[in-house]
Every structure is written in structure tokens, then in C-alpha cells.
Design a protein around this motif. Structure first.
Motif, PDB file in Angstrom:
ATOM      1  N   PHE A  15      -5.090  -1.396   1.055  1.00 13.14           N
ATOM      2  CA  PHE A  15      -4.329  -0.468   1.914  1.00 13.14           C
ATOM      3  C   PHE A  15      -2.954  -0.982   2.227  1.00 13.14           C
ATOM      4  N   GLU A  16      -2.161  -0.326   2.765  1.00 15.75           N
ATOM      5  CA  GLU A  16      -0.717  -0.358   2.885  1.00 15.75           C
ATOM      6  C   GLU A  16      -0.115  -0.377   4.291  1.00 15.75           C
ATOM      7  N   LEU A  17       0.672  -1.141   4.567  1.00 10.63           N
ATOM      8  CA  LEU A  17       1.020  -1.041   6.199  1.00 10.63           C
ATOM      9  C   LEU A  17       2.736  -1.575   5.922  1.00 10.63           C
ATOM     10  N   ASN A  18       3.335  -0.931   6.902  1.00 10.86           N
ATOM     11  CA  ASN A  18       4.941  -1.051   6.818  1.00 10.86           C
ATOM     12  C   ASN A  18       5.330  -2.022   8.018  1.00 10.86           C
ATOM     13  N   GLU A  19       4.520  -2.532   8.871  1.00 12.87           N
ATOM     14  CA  GLU A  19       4.768  -3.274  10.137  1.00 12.87           C
ATOM     15  C   GLU A  19       3.246  -3.955  10.395  1.00 12.87           C
ATOM     16  N   MET A  20       3.455  -5.208  10.872  1.00 15.32           N
ATOM     17  CA  MET A  20       2.242  -5.928  11.274  1.00 15.32           C
ATOM     18  C   MET A  20       2.867  -7.283  11.962  1.00 15.32           C
ATOM     19  N   LYS A  21       2.098  -7.840  13.162  1.00 19.29           N
ATOM     20  CA  LYS A  21       2.318  -8.866  13.786  1.00 19.29           C
ATOM     21  C   LYS A  21       1.158  -9.154  14.373  1.00 19.29           C
ATOM     22  N   ILE A  32      -5.089 -10.450  -0.451  1.00 20.57           N
ATOM     23  CA  ILE A  32      -3.865 -10.790  -1.179  1.00 20.57           C
ATOM     24  C   ILE A  32      -2.850  -9.822  -0.733  1.00 20.57           C
ATOM     25  N   MET A  33      -1.625 -10.292  -0.488  1.00 20.65           N
ATOM     26  CA  MET A  33      -0.558  -9.210   0.266  1.00 20.65           C
ATOM     27  C   MET A  33       0.568  -9.558  -0.512  1.00 20.65           C
ATOM     28  N   LEU A  34       1.167  -8.148  -0.756  1.00 21.60           N
ATOM     29  CA  LEU A  34       2.405  -8.223  -1.833  1.00 21.60           C
ATOM     30  C   LEU A  34       3.422  -7.293  -1.221  1.00 21.60           C
ATOM     31  N   SER A  35       4.571  -7.916  -0.839  1.00 21.61           N
ATOM     32  CA  SER A  35       5.556  -7.249  -0.067  1.00 21.61           C
ATOM     33  C   SER A  35       6.424  -6.436  -1.214  1.00 21.61           C
ATOM     34  N   LYS A  36       6.365  -5.089  -1.091  1.00 24.42           N
ATOM     35  CA  LYS A  36       7.144  -4.519  -2.130  1.00 24.42           C
ATOM     36  C   LYS A  36       8.699  -4.395  -1.900  1.00 24.42           C
ATOM     37  N   ASN A  37       9.020  -4.493  -0.476  1.00 24.53           N
ATOM     38  CA  ASN A  37      10.494  -4.658  -0.238  1.00 24.53           C
ATOM     39  C   ASN A  37      10.480  -5.564   1.196  1.00 24.53           C
ATOM     40  N   GLY A  38      11.491  -6.180   1.436  1.00 22.10           N
ATOM     41  CA  GLY A  38      11.461  -7.201   2.417  1.00 22.10           C
ATOM     42  C   GLY A  38      10.620  -8.283   2.339  1.00 22.10           C
ATOM     43  N   GLY A  39      10.056  -9.098   3.393  1.00 23.71           N
ATOM     44  CA  GLY A  39       9.350 -10.236   3.130  1.00 23.71           C
ATOM     45  C   GLY A  39       8.354 -10.516   4.221  1.00 23.71           C
ATOM     46  N   ILE A  40       7.533 -11.363   4.091  1.00 27.49           N
ATOM     47  CA  ILE A  40       6.344 -11.800   4.801  1.00 27.49           C
ATOM     48  C   ILE A  40       6.386 -13.108   5.506  1.00 27.49           C
ATOM     49  N   ASP A  41       6.367 -13.270   6.732  1.00 27.91           N
ATOM     50  CA  ASP A  41       6.182 -14.650   7.351  1.00 27.91           C
ATOM     51  C   ASP A  41       4.826 -14.812   7.529  1.00 27.91           C
ATOM     52  N   LEU A  42       4.151 -15.866   7.077  1.00 24.31           N
ATOM     53  CA  LEU A  42       2.878 -16.361   7.189  1.00 24.31           C
ATOM     54  C   LEU A  42       2.953 -17.877   7.950  1.00 24.31           C
ATOM     55  N   VAL A  52       8.314 -14.658   2.398  1.00 20.35           N
ATOM     56  CA  VAL A  52       7.492 -14.510   1.162  1.00 20.35           C
ATOM     57  C   VAL A  52       7.297 -13.346   0.450  1.00 20.35           C
ATOM     58  N   SER A  53       7.249 -13.023  -0.923  1.00 18.07           N
ATOM     59  CA  SER A  53       6.846 -11.742  -1.435  1.00 18.07           C
ATOM     60  C   SER A  53       5.431 -11.542  -1.790  1.00 18.07           C
ATOM     61  N   LEU A  54       4.801 -12.695  -2.170  1.00 17.54           N
ATOM     62  CA  LEU A  54       3.340 -12.691  -2.367  1.00 17.54           C
ATOM     63  C   LEU A  54       2.858 -13.818  -1.679  1.00 17.54           C
ATOM     64  N   ALA A  55       1.517 -13.399  -1.145  1.00 17.16           N
ATOM     65  CA  ALA A  55       0.785 -14.217  -0.359  1.00 17.16           C
ATOM     66  C   ALA A  55      -0.931 -14.049  -0.562  1.00 17.16           C
ATOM     67  N   SER A  71       7.136  -2.607   3.138  1.00 16.48           N
ATOM     68  CA  SER A  71       6.105  -1.952   2.855  1.00 16.48           C
ATOM     69  C   SER A  71       5.155  -2.954   2.001  1.00 16.48           C
ATOM     70  N   VAL A  72       3.992  -3.268   2.624  1.00 14.92           N
ATOM     71  CA  VAL A  72       3.168  -4.450   2.106  1.00 14.92           C
ATOM     72  C   VAL A  72       1.834  -3.747   1.670  1.00 14.92           C
ATOM     73  N   LEU A  73       1.381  -4.222   0.286  1.00 16.07           N
ATOM     74  CA  LEU A  73       0.013  -3.876  -0.248  1.00 16.07           C
ATOM     75  C   LEU A  73      -0.727  -4.809   0.126  1.00 16.07           C
ATOM     76  N   ILE A  74      -2.111  -4.599   0.803  1.00 19.00           N
ATOM     77  CA  ILE A  74      -3.089  -5.591   1.058  1.00 19.00           C
ATOM     78  C   ILE A  74      -4.264  -5.310   0.360  1.00 19.00           C
ATOM     79  N   LEU A  75      -4.878  -6.321  -0.162  1.00 11.48           N
ATOM     80  CA  LEU A  75      -6.015  -6.167  -0.975  1.00 11.48           C
ATOM     81  C   LEU A  75      -6.855  -7.239  -0.502  1.00 11.48           C
TER      82      LEU A  75
END
Length: 237
Positions: A15-21, A32-42, A52-55, A71-75
Motif C-alpha cells: 500500500f501507499e501513504l503520504n503521511e505517517m507518524k 520494506i518502505m520506499l519513499s518516492k519523494n521526500g524522506g523517511i525518519d526511522l 532515508v529513501s529506502l528502509a 509518497s511512501v510505498l510500503i510492502l
């Protein structure tokens, strides 16, 4: 939330999310989390990773996540953990303390697509031990209480409590009890995704006593309240 795939049979969720905390949480699946734009704080109990762009997070690894307007793709994949780690090593991905991150700004979409295709074309979601696979099959259909569940699993596998628990955690990366909670949550959420039930009705059907019981389990597993997901815009693709 945009849902691309929710397959409880295969144990694959995309699935795909645009915002998460989230708060700290842990679940019995590889994520597996992939940021298509912006970044992820883990953040884990021992480390912080910023922008990070990939976690990649191993099963049962406590962590929390934050990203905004990205926009973050999550598998999420239920799997034989040893097999998936071996598969990931073919892509030069090695987990350290259950975590892998990549801060490179370059596009990782094609790279992650290769990983996803490799997962689909492998037997990574099948347990290596037939007894554990039988346990998983039973867990994914059971609605009994935990004590009765364990008795039935011992009959199915012909294993003692301790041996069954050891083998199960070795293969899946998590405990039977935690996987059972996950199984009930995913089956309940599947009813919501299909539009058959609302979240509360589906959770009662799958063994949660009340709203408080559901909320506690959901937050331990995902780090957010079920209402944060249920009230978001969901689209099945």
C-alpha cells in the motif's frame, strides 16, 4: 491510504501513504518502505535514521516512523526469515540489528521493483519446516482462545510447547502469540478493505473483545490507533 494489494493467502500486503507518524511498535512481517519523494525518519531502540529513501525492517523489530507529504510505498511480507534474508543478500542488502537503510537520493523504484518481483517468484512466504507451515495455516483460520489454540497446534504438529515455540520463532521471527494477534488483525482488516464490515464489527468477529482490546493490539502492531487508518481515504487498486 492507497491499497495496491492485500492478500492474506500469500501473506503479501502492499500500500501507499503520504503521511505517517507512529509510536514504537513491532509486527511479525518484513517491512520494506520506499519513499518516492521526500524522506523517511526511522528510529529503533538503539539508532536513529533521518531522511532515508529506502528502509527495511525485520520481523519483531521495535521501531517508529515519521514522514510528511512524502509518497511512501510500503510492502509487508510474511515469510521464512532466513530465506528472505538470503534473497536480500543477492541485492547486497544486509540487515544490521534487524534494520537496513539507504540515504541515497537517487531513484530506488526500479531496484525495489526487482526485490518485489524476486519475492513474488520465490517460495519466501512458505515455511521451510512442514510442521510450521501447518501451524501457520491453522493460525490463519483459527478464532479460539490462545490456550485452546496451543493445544490444537500441538496435536497438529506432534511437538511440545517449547519445541513448537522455538521452531516457530526461528522460521517466522516472532512468537506464536504475537502472530496469532497479527492473524486476527489482518483478517479483520481484510473485511474492511472488501467493504464487508466496519473495523469494529470485523474485529469482534475475529476474536477481539471490544474497542479497547482492538485499539491496544492495533497500536502495538502498527504504532497508531485503528481510527487513524479507518478514517483515512482508502482506495483499492
Amino acid at each position: 491510504m492507497k491499497i495496491h494489494e492485500f492478500d492474506t493467502g500469500k501473506g503479501i500486503y502492499r500500500f501507499e501513504l503520504n503521511e505517517m507518524k507512529t509510536d514504537f511498535h513491532a509486527h511479525p512481517v518484513f517491512e520494506i518502505m520506499l519513499s518516492k519523494n521526500g524522506g523517511i525518519d526511522l528510529e529503533t531502540k538503539n539508532s536513529k535514521f533521518s531522511n532515508v529513501s529506502l528502509a527495511i525492517v525485520a520481523p519483531n523489530q521495535p521501531h517508529k516512523v515519521e514522514y510528511k507529504k512524502s509518497s511512501v510505498l510500503i510492502l509487508m511480507v510474511e515469510c521464512n526469515t532466513a530465506y528472505l534474508q538470503k534473497l536480500l543478500s543477492k541485492f547486497n542488502i544486509e540487515l544490521s540489528d534487524g534494520i537496513y537503510t539507504d540515504n541515497q537520493a537517487s531513484d530506488k523504484t526500479a531496484f525495489v521493483d526487482k526485490i518485489i518481483n524476486a519475492i513474488y517468484n520465490s517460495n519466501v512466504t512458505t515455511a521451510a519446516d512442514e510442521r510450521i507451515q501447518k501451524s501457520l495455516d491453522y493460525l490463519n483460520s483459527a478464532s479460539s482462545d490462545y490456550k485452546a489454540l496451543m493445544q490444537n497446534l500441538k496435536l497438529i504438529t506432534h511437538l511440545s510447547d517449547s519445541r513448537l515455540s522455538h521452531l516457530f520463532k526461528k522460521e517466522t521471527g516472532t512468537s506464536i502469540k504475537k502472530y496469532f494477534v497479527w492473524s486476527k488483525l489482518k483478517r479483520a482488516f481484510e473485511k474492511v478493505v472488501r467493504g464487508e464490515k466496519n473495523m469494529f464489527e470485523a474485529s469482534i468477529e475475529h476474536g477481539f473483545y471490544d474497542q479497547a482490546h482492538l485499539s491496544k493490539a492495533f497500536k502495538q502492531m502498527f504504532g497508531i490507533a485503528p481510527s487513524d487508518v479507518y478514517n483515512s481515504r482508502m482506495l483499492q487498486v
